[in-house]
Design an enzyme around this catalytic site. Structure first.
Site, PDB file in Angstrom:
ATOM      1  N   ASP A 194      -6.784  -1.477  -4.873  1.00 34.26           N
ATOM      2  CA  ASP A 194      -7.899  -1.117  -3.981  1.00 34.26           C
ATOM      3  C   ASP A 194      -8.820  -0.095  -4.659  1.00 34.26           C
ATOM      4  O   ASP A 194     -10.046  -0.167  -4.542  1.00 34.26           O
ATOM      5  CB  ASP A 194      -7.387  -0.527  -2.666  1.00 34.26           C
ATOM      6  CG  ASP A 194      -6.532  -1.485  -1.874  1.00 34.26           C
ATOM      7  OD1 ASP A 194      -6.699  -2.712  -2.018  1.00 34.26           O
ATOM      8  OD2 ASP A 194      -5.687  -1.000  -1.093  1.00 34.26           O
ATOM      9  N   ASP A 210       0.864  -1.184   0.000  1.00 32.32           N
ATOM     10  CA  ASP A 210       0.000   0.000   0.000  1.00 32.32           C
ATOM     11  C   ASP A 210       0.893   1.224   0.000  1.00 32.32           C
ATOM     12  O   ASP A 210       1.969   1.225   0.607  1.00 32.32           O
ATOM     13  CB  ASP A 210      -0.911   0.016   1.236  1.00 32.32           C
ATOM     14  CG  ASP A 210      -2.030  -1.001   1.152  1.00 32.32           C
ATOM     15  OD1 ASP A 210      -2.430  -1.389   0.036  1.00 32.32           O
ATOM     16  OD2 ASP A 210      -2.521  -1.421   2.214  1.00 32.32           O
TER      17      ASP A 210
END
Length: 148
Positions: free
Chosen positions: A127, A111
């Site tokens: 995402d 991330d």
């Protein structure tokens, strides 16, 4: 064919940004992209969204292919004129695969995208694809209901 191109663009963009992040940022390092708007912050997520179910990699390694098969089946069966629905499914498949590649290859999901103007968990392009895909499917369902 357009859905395959979209799928490939999402996967390639997601994996390239993740590769760049791992190669250029130390774990936890922040790189400001637009002051007070967005930055890159390298995190390793071994759970799902917001790191829920952290450490349950086997669960995700089993669940993700099952979900992807269902989504691919739904895409295959999608009516020809449901563009929002088919695009949403394509984005969801690409997002799921993008994070699945990380889990298999690295044992965690990379991330890096951080919204500095809003207190929101750090996320990645996969995402984003999943989220936009869900929104498009909801839009399709709303318009389908209005048509009767």
């Amino acid at each position: 064919m357009i859905y395959l191109i979209l799928f490939l663009i999402v996967i390639a963009s997601d994996q390239l940004l993740k590769y760049w992040t791992i190669s250029h940022l130390a774990l936890g390092q922040v790189k400001i992209l637009a002051p007070h708007l967005m930055s890159l912050t390298y995190l390793q997520n071994n759970g799902a969204a917001w790191n829920i179910l952290a450490g349950r990699q086997i669960f995700f390694l089993i669940l993700t292919p099952v979900v992807m098969v269902v989504l691919i089946y739904l895409l295959y069966r999608a009516p020809h004129k449901q563009y929002f629905y088919a695009t949403g499914l394509t984005l969801m498949i690409a997002g799921a695969l993008g994070n699945f590649i990380d889990r298999v290859r690295l044992g965690y999901v990379v991330d890096m995208l951080q919204l500095d103007w809003f207190n929101f968990p750090i996320f990645n392009l996969a995402d984003t694809a999943l989220t936009v895909g869900i929104i498009l499917i909801f839009i399709d369902l709303i318009f389908k209901d209005e048509k009767g």
